[in-house]
Design a protein around this motif. Structure first.
Motif, PDB file in Angstrom:
ATOM      1  N   THR A  78      -3.166  10.965  -6.716  1.00 36.43           N
ATOM      2  CA  THR A  78      -3.440   9.566  -6.366  1.00 36.43           C
ATOM      3  C   THR A  78      -3.163   9.314  -4.901  1.00 36.43           C
ATOM      4  OG1 THR A  78      -2.892   8.819  -8.592  1.00 36.43           O
ATOM      5  CG2 THR A  78      -2.829   7.161  -6.850  1.00 36.43           C
ATOM      6  N   LEU A  79      -2.045   9.899  -4.400  1.00 32.86           N
ATOM      7  CA  LEU A  79      -1.693   9.697  -2.991  1.00 32.86           C
ATOM      8  C   LEU A  79      -2.217  10.801  -2.093  1.00 32.86           C
ATOM      9  CD1 LEU A  79       1.931   8.239  -2.938  1.00 32.86           C
ATOM     10  CD2 LEU A  79      -0.248   7.072  -2.744  1.00 32.86           C
ATOM     11  N   THR A  80      -2.196  12.051  -2.568  1.00 33.09           N
ATOM     12  CA  THR A  80      -2.640  13.138  -1.682  1.00 33.09           C
ATOM     13  C   THR A  80      -4.102  12.970  -1.290  1.00 33.09           C
ATOM     14  OG1 THR A  80      -3.089  14.537  -3.617  1.00 33.09           O
ATOM     15  CG2 THR A  80      -0.935  14.782  -2.536  1.00 33.09           C
ATOM     16  N   ARG A  81      -4.915  12.553  -2.217  1.00 28.65           N
ATOM     17  CA  ARG A  81      -6.327  12.339  -1.893  1.00 28.65           C
ATOM     18  C   ARG A  81      -6.499  11.118  -0.992  1.00 28.65           C
ATOM     19  NH1 ARG A  81      -9.254  13.324  -7.804  1.00 28.65           N
ATOM     20  NH2 ARG A  81      -8.992  15.597  -7.846  1.00 28.65           N
ATOM     21  N   PHE A  82      -5.755  10.069  -1.294  1.00 29.90           N
ATOM     22  CA  PHE A  82      -5.867   8.854  -0.489  1.00 29.90           C
ATOM     23  C   PHE A  82      -5.408   9.083   0.948  1.00 29.90           C
ATOM     24  CE2 PHE A  82      -3.753   4.977   1.142  1.00 29.90           C
ATOM     25  CZ  PHE A  82      -4.871   4.157   1.242  1.00 29.90           C
ATOM     26  N   MET A  83      -4.365   9.885   1.119  1.00 31.22           N
ATOM     27  CA  MET A  83      -3.810  10.114   2.449  1.00 31.22           C
ATOM     28  C   MET A  83      -4.512  11.213   3.221  1.00 31.22           C
ATOM     29  SD  MET A  83      -1.549   7.778   2.724  1.00 31.22           S
ATOM     30  CE  MET A  83      -0.691   8.289   4.215  1.00 31.22           C
ATOM     31  N   ASN A  84      -5.427  11.917   2.575  1.00 29.40           N
ATOM     32  CA  ASN A  84      -6.146  13.001   3.244  1.00 29.40           C
ATOM     33  C   ASN A  84      -7.294  12.425   4.059  1.00 29.40           C
ATOM     34  OD1 ASN A  84      -7.393  15.313   4.082  1.00 29.40           O
ATOM     35  ND2 ASN A  84      -7.743  16.154   2.037  1.00 29.40           N
ATOM     36  N   LYS A  85      -7.014  12.087   5.319  1.00 23.26           N
ATOM     37  CA  LYS A  85      -8.017  11.458   6.177  1.00 23.26           C
ATOM     38  C   LYS A  85      -9.201  12.378   6.447  1.00 23.26           C
ATOM     39  CE  LYS A  85      -4.505   8.597   8.412  1.00 23.26           C
ATOM     40  NZ  LYS A  85      -3.847   8.224   9.670  1.00 23.26           N
ATOM     41  N   GLU A  86      -8.917  13.682   6.453  1.00 18.91           N
ATOM     42  CA  GLU A  86      -9.996  14.638   6.695  1.00 18.91           C
ATOM     43  C   GLU A  86     -11.029  14.593   5.574  1.00 18.91           C
ATOM     44  OE1 GLU A  86      -6.809  15.321   7.121  1.00 18.91           O
ATOM     45  OE2 GLU A  86      -6.880  15.395   9.314  1.00 18.91           O
ATOM     46  N   ALA A  87     -10.567  14.211   4.360  1.00 20.46           N
ATOM     47  CA  ALA A  87     -11.492  14.109   3.231  1.00 20.46           C
ATOM     48  C   ALA A  87     -12.287  12.807   3.279  1.00 20.46           C
ATOM     49  CB  ALA A  87     -10.732  14.197   1.909  1.00 20.46           C
ATOM     50  N   ASP A  88     -11.921  11.976   4.251  1.00 19.33           N
ATOM     51  CA  ASP A  88     -12.628  10.706   4.467  1.00 19.33           C
ATOM     52  C   ASP A  88     -12.642   9.844   3.205  1.00 19.33           C
ATOM     53  OD1 ASP A  88     -13.947   8.843   5.997  1.00 19.33           O
ATOM     54  OD2 ASP A  88     -15.940   9.605   5.496  1.00 19.33           O
ATOM     55  N   ALA A  89     -11.444   9.646   2.633  1.00 18.91           N
ATOM     56  CA  ALA A  89     -11.336   8.792   1.448  1.00 18.91           C
ATOM     57  C   ALA A  89     -11.854   7.402   1.773  1.00 18.91           C
ATOM     58  CB  ALA A  89      -9.878   8.718   0.992  1.00 18.91           C
ATOM     59  N   ASN A  90     -12.726   6.898   0.936  1.00 24.76           N
ATOM     60  CA  ASN A  90     -13.333   5.594   1.201  1.00 24.76           C
ATOM     61  C   ASN A  90     -12.926   4.550   0.168  1.00 24.76           C
ATOM     62  OD1 ASN A  90     -14.703   6.517  -0.998  1.00 24.76           O
ATOM     63  ND2 ASN A  90     -16.742   6.435  -0.071  1.00 24.76           N
ATOM     64  N   HIS A  91     -11.735   4.746  -0.434  1.00 23.02           N
ATOM     65  CA  HIS A  91     -11.237   3.774  -1.393  1.00 23.02           C
ATOM     66  C   HIS A  91      -9.866   3.298  -0.947  1.00 23.02           C
ATOM     67  CE1 HIS A  91      -9.247   7.489  -2.641  1.00 23.02           C
ATOM     68  NE2 HIS A  91      -8.326   6.730  -3.226  1.00 23.02           N
ATOM     69  N   ASN A  92      -9.431   2.176  -1.475  1.00 22.69           N
ATOM     70  CA  ASN A  92      -8.098   1.653  -1.204  1.00 22.69           C
ATOM     71  C   ASN A  92      -7.221   1.802  -2.435  1.00 22.69           C
ATOM     72  OD1 ASN A  92      -8.942   0.919   1.340  1.00 22.69           O
ATOM     73  ND2 ASN A  92      -9.375  -1.198   0.782  1.00 22.69           N
ATOM     74  N   LEU A  93      -5.908   1.731  -2.229  1.00 21.25           N
ATOM     75  CA  LEU A  93      -4.991   1.741  -3.355  1.00 21.25           C
ATOM     76  C   LEU A  93      -5.148   0.434  -4.123  1.00 21.25           C
ATOM     77  CD1 LEU A  93      -1.717   3.151  -1.727  1.00 21.25           C
ATOM     78  CD2 LEU A  93      -3.446   4.408  -3.042  1.00 21.25           C
ATOM     79  N   SER A  94      -5.170   0.536  -5.435  1.00 18.69           N
ATOM     80  CA  SER A  94      -5.295  -0.666  -6.246  1.00 18.69           C
ATOM     81  C   SER A  94      -4.002  -1.470  -6.206  1.00 18.69           C
ATOM     82  CB  SER A  94      -5.618  -0.294  -7.691  1.00 18.69           C
ATOM     83  OG  SER A  94      -4.502   0.349  -8.292  1.00 18.69           O
ATOM     84  N   ALA A  95      -4.089  -2.739  -6.590  1.00 11.88           N
ATOM     85  CA  ALA A  95      -2.902  -3.587  -6.636  1.00 11.88           C
ATOM     86  C   ALA A  95      -1.879  -3.024  -7.618  1.00 11.88           C
ATOM     87  CB  ALA A  95      -3.312  -5.009  -7.030  1.00 11.88           C
ATOM     88  N   LYS A  96      -2.331  -2.423  -8.714  1.00  8.37           N
ATOM     89  CA  LYS A  96      -1.425  -1.842  -9.705  1.00  8.37           C
ATOM     90  C   LYS A  96      -0.680  -0.645  -9.129  1.00  8.37           C
ATOM     91  CE  LYS A  96      -1.391  -0.119 -14.469  1.00  8.37           C
ATOM     92  NZ  LYS A  96      -2.232   0.172 -15.672  1.00  8.37           N
ATOM     93  N   THR A  97      -1.386   0.203  -8.375  1.00  7.08           N
ATOM     94  CA  THR A  97      -0.749   1.366  -7.743  1.00  7.08           C
ATOM     95  C   THR A  97       0.262   0.915  -6.706  1.00  7.08           C
ATOM     96  OG1 THR A  97      -2.674   2.779  -8.124  1.00  7.08           O
ATOM     97  CG2 THR A  97      -1.187   3.424  -6.340  1.00  7.08           C
ATOM     98  N   GLU A  98      -0.122  -0.077  -5.894  1.00  6.00           N
ATOM     99  CA  GLU A  98       0.809  -0.624  -4.898  1.00  6.00           C
ATOM    100  C   GLU A  98       2.083  -1.130  -5.562  1.00  6.00           C
ATOM    101  OE1 GLU A  98      -0.254  -3.602  -2.171  1.00  6.00           O
ATOM    102  OE2 GLU A  98      -1.837  -2.466  -1.189  1.00  6.00           O
ATOM    103  N   ALA A  99       1.938  -1.833  -6.680  1.00  2.00           N
ATOM    104  CA  ALA A  99       3.096  -2.423  -7.361  1.00  2.00           C
ATOM    105  C   ALA A  99       4.046  -1.336  -7.857  1.00  2.00           C
ATOM    106  CB  ALA A  99       2.621  -3.298  -8.519  1.00  2.00           C
TER     107      ALA A  99
END
Length: 236
Positions: A40-61
């Motif tokens: 959930t975080l490794t993919r989101f934080m991998n800028k080289e993979a150019d993740a184009n999604h945001n963390l959901s409100a549930k994940t943030e919580a």
């Protein structure tokens, strides 16, 4: 220029990196402590993979519940409005001729915000308040109608269109709202659409030459079809 989504994504990544720095965690350990799958975080934080999604409100919580001492700094979202300010330039009477009619946007003291009309993207619109009940099947009293001049459209009106008709009598301009019908013999009928039986007869204009400018002397009643109604706005 970045979109609001991109700016929020940058903010969320900066928040995760601050947790890493402050607590000595890894992306995987943060995810596990927050009861998330590591990817959930490794993919989101991998800028080289150019993740184009945001963390959901549930994940943030879930992350905040574990690392509440690190606040996420949300960006101030930029709101872009494409609303147009259309001048309300007068009133039109549905049923009778309205003598207080005005057609100059330069006299407008009130404006209404509306979205662009994709059918007429390059045309100036003006607005009027409707009074009277001869068109109440279409426009109840108080409705604001938006119109475009036929002069600007570069064409004549067509049967079934709702129009603003203007007449001049002894130098005074008066206006009304009607539905137009081009009859087979070339005459023009301006029809009311009302629940009131008093309004059942059409105004008949001899022919489409009624679109011509008024006579200079202004000495006799004369009618022209001034504008096409393209939108109406009313409270329910």
């Amino acid at each position: 220029m970045k979109t609001d989504e991109e700016r929020l994504r940058d903010s969320q990544r900066a928040w995760i990196d601050e947790i890493v720095e402050k607590h000595g965690e890894t992306y995987t350990s943060i995810a596990r402590k927050a009861k998330l799958t590591p990817t959930t975080l490794t993919r989101f934080m991998n800028k080289e993979a150019d993740a184009n999604h945001n963390l959901s409100a549930k994940t943030e919580a879930k992350i905040r519940a574990v690392f509440s001492d690190v606040a996420i700094k949300r960006p101030e979202l930029i709101r872009v409005s494409n609303l147009s300010h259309v001048p309300i330039v007068g009133v039109v009477q549905a049923g009778l001729w309205q003598s207080d009619f005005v057609l100059s946007e330069y006299t407008a003291a009130e404006f209404i915000e509306v979205t662009p009309d994709p059918r007429y993207p390059h045309f100036q619109r003006v607005a009027f308040r409707v009074q009277g009940d001869s068109m109440n099947l279409v426009y109840v009293p108080g409705t604001v109608v938006l119109a475009i001049r036929f002069y600007d459209l570069g064409r004549n009106p067509r049967t079934g269109e709702k129009v603003i008709a203007v007449r001049q009598s002894n130098g005074v301009e008066e206006a009304t709202v009607k539905e137009i019908e081009i009859m087979p013999d070339g005459r023009v009928a301006l029809w009311p659409r009302s629940t009131n039986p008093e309004y059942s007869q059409a105004i008949i204009v001899p022919d489409m030459s009624a679109l011509a400018p008024f006579a200079d002397d202004g000495g006799h009643p004369e009618v022209r079809i001034e504008a096409l109604i393209v939108q109406s706005i009313r409270l329910e």
